[in-house]
Design a protein around this motif. Structure first.
Motif, PDB file in Angstrom:
ATOM      1  N   ILE A  12      -9.571 -72.142 -18.693  1.00 41.87           N
ATOM      2  CA  ILE A  12      -8.505 -73.141 -18.776  1.00 41.87           C
ATOM      3  C   ILE A  12      -8.729 -74.282 -17.799  1.00 41.87           C
ATOM      4  CG2 ILE A  12      -6.035 -73.517 -18.335  1.00 41.87           C
ATOM      5  CD1 ILE A  12      -5.519 -70.737 -19.454  1.00 41.87           C
ATOM      6  N   ILE A  13      -9.147 -73.993 -16.563  1.00 41.61           N
ATOM      7  CA  ILE A  13      -9.283 -75.051 -15.556  1.00 41.61           C
ATOM      8  C   ILE A  13     -10.571 -75.832 -15.711  1.00 41.61           C
ATOM      9  CG2 ILE A  13      -7.867 -73.795 -13.902  1.00 41.61           C
ATOM     10  CD1 ILE A  13     -10.367 -72.956 -12.450  1.00 41.61           C
ATOM     11  N   GLN A  14     -11.504 -75.348 -16.547  1.00 38.14           N
ATOM     12  CA  GLN A  14     -12.703 -76.122 -16.834  1.00 38.14           C
ATOM     13  C   GLN A  14     -12.394 -77.152 -17.925  1.00 38.14           C
ATOM     14  OE1 GLN A  14     -15.623 -75.920 -15.024  1.00 38.14           O
ATOM     15  NE2 GLN A  14     -14.310 -74.595 -13.786  1.00 38.14           N
ATOM     16  N   VAL A  15     -13.398 -77.979 -18.230  1.00 42.19           N
ATOM     17  CA  VAL A  15     -13.216 -79.007 -19.249  1.00 42.19           C
ATOM     18  C   VAL A  15     -12.884 -78.351 -20.578  1.00 42.19           C
ATOM     19  CG1 VAL A  15     -14.296 -80.930 -20.458  1.00 42.19           C
ATOM     20  CG2 VAL A  15     -14.817 -80.516 -18.055  1.00 42.19           C
ATOM     21  N   TYR A  71      -7.503 -76.106  -6.499  1.00 46.31           N
ATOM     22  CA  TYR A  71      -8.681 -75.842  -5.671  1.00 46.31           C
ATOM     23  C   TYR A  71      -8.846 -74.341  -5.416  1.00 46.31           C
ATOM     24  CZ  TYR A  71     -11.797 -75.866  -1.625  1.00 46.31           C
ATOM     25  OH  TYR A  71     -12.829 -75.634  -0.751  1.00 46.31           O
ATOM     26  N   VAL A  72      -7.736 -73.669  -5.101  1.00 47.91           N
ATOM     27  CA  VAL A  72      -7.788 -72.225  -4.858  1.00 47.91           C
ATOM     28  C   VAL A  72      -8.248 -71.490  -6.112  1.00 47.91           C
ATOM     29  CG1 VAL A  72      -6.396 -70.182  -4.339  1.00 47.91           C
ATOM     30  CG2 VAL A  72      -6.044 -72.284  -3.040  1.00 47.91           C
ATOM     31  N   LEU A  73      -7.753 -71.900  -7.281  1.00 44.93           N
ATOM     32  CA  LEU A  73      -8.169 -71.263  -8.538  1.00 44.93           C
ATOM     33  C   LEU A  73      -9.650 -71.498  -8.812  1.00 44.93           C
ATOM     34  CD1 LEU A  73      -5.121 -72.058 -10.868  1.00 44.93           C
ATOM     35  CD2 LEU A  73      -5.688 -69.875  -9.792  1.00 44.93           C
ATOM     36  N   ARG A  74     -10.145 -72.682  -8.502  1.00 45.70           N
ATOM     37  CA  ARG A  74     -11.568 -72.964  -8.730  1.00 45.70           C
ATOM     38  C   ARG A  74     -12.446 -72.141  -7.793  1.00 45.70           C
ATOM     39  NH1 ARG A  74     -12.539 -76.977 -12.257  1.00 45.70           N
ATOM     40  NH2 ARG A  74     -10.818 -78.385 -12.762  1.00 45.70           N
ATOM     41  N   VAL A  75     -12.030 -71.977  -6.557  1.00 48.58           N
ATOM     42  CA  VAL A  75     -12.783 -71.129  -5.636  1.00 48.58           C
ATOM     43  C   VAL A  75     -12.729 -69.674  -6.093  1.00 48.58           C
ATOM     44  CG1 VAL A  75     -12.908 -70.271  -3.271  1.00 48.58           C
ATOM     45  CG2 VAL A  75     -12.435 -72.692  -3.691  1.00 48.58           C
ATOM     46  N   TRP A  76     -11.552 -69.231  -6.538  1.00 52.27           N
ATOM     47  CA  TRP A  76     -11.365 -67.847  -6.973  1.00 52.27           C
ATOM     48  C   TRP A  76     -12.230 -67.511  -8.181  1.00 52.27           C
ATOM     49  CZ3 TRP A  76      -7.516 -65.787 -10.857  1.00 52.27           C
ATOM     50  CH2 TRP A  76      -7.476 -64.400 -10.822  1.00 52.27           C
TER      51      TRP A  76
END
Length: 397
Positions: A12-15, A71-76
């Motif tokens: 979901i958080i990617q393109v 940002y936290v979700l992308r690191v996770w």
């Protein structure tokens, strides 16, 4: 279950991809938040914004919290972005990546004064870094990627033109310094003063703070001004031509895909496959099908005629799709013990010319048949035929 949810959050958080409504919605939402945050940052500089300051501060805080959560979700979920690395190394790779640093700096300066009150003024200066958050828009829309592709494709030509421009600037500054230093030492104090004049002249800016007064200096200035027009136009022309080439390439690819409607499929070759150790030029490929690439371990091989197929290779084929969506009915026949086809080669079967055996499934393996293939009991034969075949099952593809 936790891994599945984590994977889904990463998607979901990617393109966003086609038909992934949640991911596409997230992309539009983040783009809106980015522009809203930048609007607040710019509007705060107006005197009229003082009466709306509490609302602006609230909006800014909400948007920065959203950035922090993202940002936290992308690191996770970084382990899915770098699948070949361990979870810890993947997180470190994202944190120190270009977009990782931009994401961090887009919200971190706002919260640092809470922990370090003495550096409030310094941290406010870092707020300008959030403008780089616009680079995230570049990942959401392919149109913004064109300029990146152009600069990458034309980097050698651009570098050459910049080198020529740099050489011309140095030569011009030394010429002008030697001609004008004695006449106006306060203007052309050193070679760097000549560099400033050369840059402003070659780039056709001409601020007028430094200019030649001697006849020789004015003649050199005229020559440099003429050279500047052509020299600066070189990288401009390269980039412009790159844009035209890029859009032409994209349009050609789109037109080609619409006209040809190419489909791809793959086949794994094992030791017992009849194509094992066969040369590419000897493969019995039907008309209209080409062998596109050979995947061998981590290597991708261009299939030339003298390339030998090895066990374990995965063959990727390309074929022109049907112009119209017309279904084809195939028949599946299980050869039982005593079936008249069992033990016979395909070329020796008494079948109609309108019948074509497409493939054979044997012990869970798929075999691409040729005339010399001997059918065995328990084989599942997939065929295309207009005739009725006893004990066969029809299905549409």
């Amino acid at each position: 279950m936790k891994a599945i949810k984590k994977r889904r959050i990463f998607e979901i958080i990617q393109v966003g991809k086609d038909h992934d409504v949640a991911s596409i919605t997230f992309d539009f939402f983040i783009a809106f938040v980015i522009f809203l945050n930048l609007f607040v940052t710019l509007f705060e500089t107006f005197d009229q914004a003082r009466r709306y300051m509490p609302i602006l501060k609230t909006i800014e805080l909400i948007t920065l919290i959203i950035f922090a959560v993202e940002y936290v979700l992308r690191v996770w979920t970084a382990e899915y972005l770098y699948p070949k690395k361990s979870a810890a190394r993947a997180k470190i790779s994202f944190i120190f990546s270009f977009y990782g640093i931009i994401d961090l700096m887009s919200f971190l300066p706002y919260f640092l004064p809470i922990f370090f009150p003495a550096g409030v003024v310094t941290f406010r200066m870092f707020r300008v870094v959030r403008i780089f958050r616009l680079f995230r828009i570049n990942t959401y829309y392919d149109a913004f990627n064109v300029i990146t592709n152009v600069l990458r494709d034309k980097r050698d030509q651009i570098f050459s033109s910049v080198c020529i421009l740099f050489i011309l600037i140095i030569a011009s500054s030394l010429f002008m310094y030697s001609l004008e230093h004695e006449v106006q030492p306060d203007k052309f104090q050193n070679a760097f003063s000549g560099v400033w004049w050369a840059v402003s002249t070659l780039l056709t800016v001409g601020y007028g703070d430094i200019y030649p007064v001697t006849n020789a200096g004015q003649i050199v200035g005229i020559i440099i001004a003429f050279l500047g027009v052509g020299t600066v136009a070189i990288p401009t022309g390269i980039i412009s031509a790159g844009f035209v080439e890029q859009y032409t390439k994209l349009k050609s690819m789109a037109d080609y895909s619409e006209e040809m409607n190419i489909r791809f499929f793959s086949l794994k070759v094992d030791e017992e496959h009849p194509w094992s150790h066969m040369l590419v030029e000897d493969l019995p490929l039907p008309p209209g099908i080409i062998l596109a690439v050979i995947s061998r371990g981590r290597k991708t091989i261009v299939p030339k005629g003298d390339v030998e197929i090895e066990p374990g290779d995965r063959l990727v084929f390309g074929a022109e799709g049907y112009k119209e969506e017309v279904g084809i009915t195939l028949k599946e026949l299980l050869l039982r013990e005593g079936h008249p086809w069992a033990g016979k080669a395909i070329r020796d079967l008494d079948i109609s010319r309108q019948t074509l055996i497409v493939m054979v499934r044997r012990n869970g393996k798929i075999i691409i048949p040729n005339g010399s293939l001997v059918l065995e009991a328990r084989d599942e034969v997939i065929m295309y035929t207009k005739r009725d075949v006893r004990d066969s099952i029809s299905f549409d593809v």
